[in-house]
Design a protein around this motif. Structure first.
Motif, PDB file in Angstrom:
ATOM      1  N   UNK A  48     -15.373 -80.345  25.164  1.00 33.95           N
ATOM      2  CA  UNK A  48     -16.712 -79.872  25.487  1.00 33.95           C
ATOM      3  C   UNK A  48     -17.822 -80.505  24.660  1.00 33.95           C
ATOM      4  N   UNK A  49     -17.485 -81.151  23.544  1.00 32.67           N
ATOM      5  CA  UNK A  49     -18.523 -81.705  22.675  1.00 32.67           C
ATOM      6  C   UNK A  49     -19.426 -82.717  23.374  1.00 32.67           C
ATOM      7  N   UNK A  50     -18.909 -83.622  24.233  1.00 28.80           N
ATOM      8  CA  UNK A  50     -19.825 -84.549  24.909  1.00 28.80           C
ATOM      9  C   UNK A  50     -20.899 -83.842  25.739  1.00 28.80           C
ATOM     10  N   UNK A  51     -20.530 -82.766  26.434  1.00 31.19           N
ATOM     11  CA  UNK A  51     -21.500 -82.040  27.253  1.00 31.19           C
ATOM     12  C   UNK A  51     -22.557 -81.369  26.380  1.00 31.19           C
ATOM     13  N   UNK A  52     -22.116 -80.777  25.263  1.00 33.31           N
ATOM     14  CA  UNK A  52     -23.054 -80.122  24.345  1.00 33.31           C
ATOM     15  C   UNK A  52     -23.977 -81.156  23.723  1.00 33.31           C
ATOM     16  N   UNK A  53     -23.428 -82.292  23.360  1.00 31.65           N
ATOM     17  CA  UNK A  53     -24.235 -83.359  22.772  1.00 31.65           C
ATOM     18  C   UNK A  53     -25.305 -83.829  23.757  1.00 31.65           C
ATOM     19  N   UNK A  54     -24.952 -83.944  25.022  1.00 32.04           N
ATOM     20  CA  UNK A  54     -25.932 -84.334  26.039  1.00 32.04           C
ATOM     21  C   UNK A  54     -27.051 -83.301  26.156  1.00 32.04           C
ATOM     22  N   UNK A  55     -26.704 -82.022  26.140  1.00 33.03           N
ATOM     23  CA  UNK A  55     -27.723 -80.976  26.245  1.00 33.03           C
ATOM     24  C   UNK A  55     -28.710 -81.037  25.084  1.00 33.03           C
ATOM     25  N   UNK A  56     -28.186 -81.300  23.888  1.00 29.44           N
ATOM     26  CA  UNK A  56     -29.057 -81.397  22.716  1.00 29.44           C
ATOM     27  C   UNK A  56     -29.914 -82.660  22.793  1.00 29.44           C
ATOM     28  N   UNK A  57     -29.301 -83.774  23.166  1.00 29.23           N
ATOM     29  CA  UNK A  57     -30.031 -85.037  23.255  1.00 29.23           C
ATOM     30  C   UNK A  57     -31.141 -84.974  24.311  1.00 29.23           C
ATOM     31  N   UNK A  58     -30.900 -84.216  25.387  1.00 29.06           N
ATOM     32  CA  UNK A  58     -31.888 -84.086  26.458  1.00 29.06           C
ATOM     33  C   UNK A  58     -32.957 -83.044  26.149  1.00 29.06           C
ATOM     34  N   UNK A  59     -32.809 -82.331  25.034  1.00 29.47           N
ATOM     35  CA  UNK A  59     -33.796 -81.338  24.643  1.00 29.47           C
ATOM     36  C   UNK A  59     -33.660 -80.006  25.354  1.00 29.47           C
ATOM     37  N   UNK A  60     -32.554 -79.792  26.052  1.00 28.94           N
ATOM     38  CA  UNK A  60     -32.364 -78.531  26.762  1.00 28.94           C
ATOM     39  C   UNK A  60     -31.880 -77.413  25.834  1.00 28.94           C
ATOM     40  N   UNK A  61     -31.277 -77.800  24.720  1.00 28.82           N
ATOM     41  CA  UNK A  61     -30.755 -76.838  23.752  1.00 28.82           C
ATOM     42  C   UNK A  61     -31.125 -77.325  22.357  1.00 28.82           C
ATOM     43  N   UNK A  62     -31.626 -76.410  21.530  1.00 30.91           N
ATOM     44  CA  UNK A  62     -31.975 -76.750  20.154  1.00 30.91           C
ATOM     45  C   UNK A  62     -31.064 -75.991  19.184  1.00 30.91           C
ATOM     46  N   UNK A  63     -30.175 -76.694  18.493  1.00 30.87           N
ATOM     47  CA  UNK A  63     -29.278 -76.010  17.546  1.00 30.87           C
ATOM     48  C   UNK A  63     -30.032 -75.280  16.439  1.00 30.87           C
ATOM     49  N   UNK A  64     -31.202 -75.797  16.069  1.00 29.58           N
ATOM     50  CA  UNK A  64     -31.948 -75.216  14.956  1.00 29.58           C
ATOM     51  C   UNK A  64     -32.827 -74.053  15.382  1.00 29.58           C
ATOM     52  N   UNK A  65     -32.677 -73.593  16.616  1.00 30.53           N
ATOM     53  CA  UNK A  65     -33.485 -72.464  17.076  1.00 30.53           C
ATOM     54  C   UNK A  65     -33.006 -71.147  16.504  1.00 30.53           C
ATOM     55  N   UNK A  66     -31.780 -71.109  15.961  1.00 33.08           N
ATOM     56  CA  UNK A  66     -31.346 -69.915  15.257  1.00 33.08           C
ATOM     57  C   UNK A  66     -31.546 -70.148  13.759  1.00 33.08           C
ATOM     58  N   UNK A  67     -31.730 -69.093  12.960  1.00 34.28           N
ATOM     59  CA  UNK A  67     -31.983 -69.278  11.527  1.00 34.28           C
ATOM     60  C   UNK A  67     -30.871 -70.083  10.860  1.00 34.28           C
ATOM     61  N   UNK A  68     -31.233 -71.187  10.239  1.00 37.52           N
ATOM     62  CA  UNK A  68     -30.285 -72.109   9.617  1.00 37.52           C
ATOM     63  C   UNK A  68     -30.705 -72.373   8.181  1.00 37.52           C
ATOM     64  N   UNK A  69     -29.816 -72.063   7.255  1.00 40.91           N
ATOM     65  CA  UNK A  69     -30.069 -72.294   5.838  1.00 40.91           C
ATOM     66  C   UNK A  69     -29.485 -73.647   5.457  1.00 40.91           C
ATOM     67  N   UNK A  70     -30.336 -74.568   5.036  1.00 43.84           N
ATOM     68  CA  UNK A  70     -29.910 -75.918   4.666  1.00 43.84           C
ATOM     69  C   UNK A  70     -29.986 -76.052   3.149  1.00 43.84           C
ATOM     70  N   UNK A  71     -28.866 -76.436   2.527  1.00 42.13           N
ATOM     71  CA  UNK A  71     -28.826 -76.582   1.073  1.00 42.13           C
ATOM     72  C   UNK A  71     -28.303 -77.965   0.712  1.00 42.13           C
ATOM     73  N   UNK A  72     -28.639 -78.405  -0.494  1.00 43.61           N
ATOM     74  CA  UNK A  72     -28.198 -79.699  -0.981  1.00 43.61           C
ATOM     75  C   UNK A  72     -26.704 -79.697  -1.238  1.00 43.61           C
ATOM     76  N   UNK A  73     -26.093 -80.865  -1.076  1.00 43.58           N
ATOM     77  CA  UNK A  73     -24.647 -81.026  -1.250  1.00 43.58           C
ATOM     78  C   UNK A  73     -24.164 -80.466  -2.586  1.00 43.58           C
TER      79      UNK A  73
END
Length: 357
Positions: A314-339
């Protein structure tokens, strides 16, 4: 024998690398490990660039679900450091997405598109990166270098223009949400979707995002947690804050998602599935889930699907949706921290945690 080996500048002269390892229930720590060698002619060595914490990662480590020690993390995007002699599609320096389940691409299961059931990489908990011996002994993603098999088959080239912090969330949790709502909506375009509970915190919210992006006429979201309900409402869902025991059923929908993690919640969701509808389980039930309302399902023709998400499928289909702007992974609260903060952040609460170099 390896070919085209490149050592990043920070690794020049180094013979010992680091990984973030689960060592006992409730504890992770940095460990020094030998530099891996590329002995698989069809494999590759990768340098993880960003790693997302799966919804299972935190409870798995807190409870000590699988035998320690092992490097954690299985949702990641990486740079190709080295490829084996048989690898022809992937190149050193490419950014790639890594399906979290290793698969060979050539066995009977893989040839039929059942990559998560790959016969070559079977394991007690199913083949996976970042699960230690329970996942087949593959490395974890919070590490300087990770070895992967079947590079030409497994690795997907990351598209330009999408941040690694977004891409790393795709291989498991977004894929899991997609398989719960994507295929059913392709069979019933515009159907209503009902999501019950949020045992898998980010997956339930990703399911809201995907259902809306894929054209559901309405998305209903039911949860016990006010914060998650508020987030789901901001994402466009029709939200119900539930309290007390699970009822016999909610208003029916043709596509339902059980994310309750509770046998009674599962029974409620199944009864809330409309005639000849589809219910998909995304929560993991570690204890017996009786009673399952088989008679209700039989009389209404309800289909229940439960499985690990098939990442490579399923990853190729999900990747296409994100690349096309239909789905934004960062639309849910995401905490980004340094390595360098991974050892402090891995066990801290977050709806979605991303570790970035």
């Amino acid at each position: 024998m390896p070919c085209n080996r490149v050592r990043p500048p920070q690794f020049e002269g180094a013979v010992v690398l680091r990984q973030l390892a689960y060592v006992k229930a409730g504890r992770v720590e940095w460990q020094d490990v030998p530099e891996p060698e590329l002995t698989d002619p069809a494999g590759a060595l990768l340098r993880p660039l960003a790693v997302a914490r799966c919804d299972l990662d935190l409870p798995m480590v807190l409870a000590g679900t699988f035998p320690a020690p092992f490097a954690v993390g299985h949702e990641f995007v990486a740079e190709v450091l080295s490829v084996g002699d048989q690898v022809t599609k992937r190149r050193v320096g490419e950014p790639v997405l890594v399906p979290f389940q290793p698969s060979c691409g050539g066995c009977v299961a893989c040839e039929q598109g059942r990559f998560a059931a790959c016969h070559r990489y079977r394991a007690p908990a199913g083949g996976a990166f970042g699960f230690g011996s329970a996942g087949g002994g593959h490395g974890g993603a919070v590490a300087d270098v990770v070895a992967v098999p079947s590079a030409d088959h497994l690795l997907l080239l990351a598209p330009e223009g999408i941040p690694t912090t977004a891409l790393c969330t795709l291989p498991d949790n977004l894929v899991d949400a997609y398989r719960a709502v994507g295929p059913p909506l392709s069979e019933r375009p515009g159907a209503e979707v009902l999501i019950v509970g949020s045992a898998a915190v980010s997956i339930g919210l990703y399911a809201v995002v995907l259902a809306a992006g894929l054209g559901a006429c309405n998305v209903r979201y039911i949860d016990r947690d006010p914060e998650r309900c508020a987030i789901a409402s901001e994402l466009g869902a029709d939200v119900h804050l539930h309290d007390g025991p699970w009822p016999r059923r909610f208003d029916r929908a043709p596509i339902t998602v059980d994310n309750s993690g509770d046998p009674e919640g599962l029974a409620c969701t199944l009864r809330s599935t409309d005639d000849y509808g589809v219910c998909t389980g995304i929560a993991i039930h570690f204890t017996p889930t009786t009673p399952v309302p088989l008679l209700d399902m039989y009389t209404k023709g309800v289909t229940f699907h439960v499985s690990r998400a098939d990442s490579r499928r399923y990853l190729p289909a999900v990747l296409d949706l994100v690349a096309e702007g239909k789905v934004s992974p960062m639309s849910i609260p995401t905490t980004v921290v340094d390595w360098e903060q991974a050892h402090r952040s891995w066990l801290e609460p977050a709806i979605k945690l991303v570790i970035e170099r």
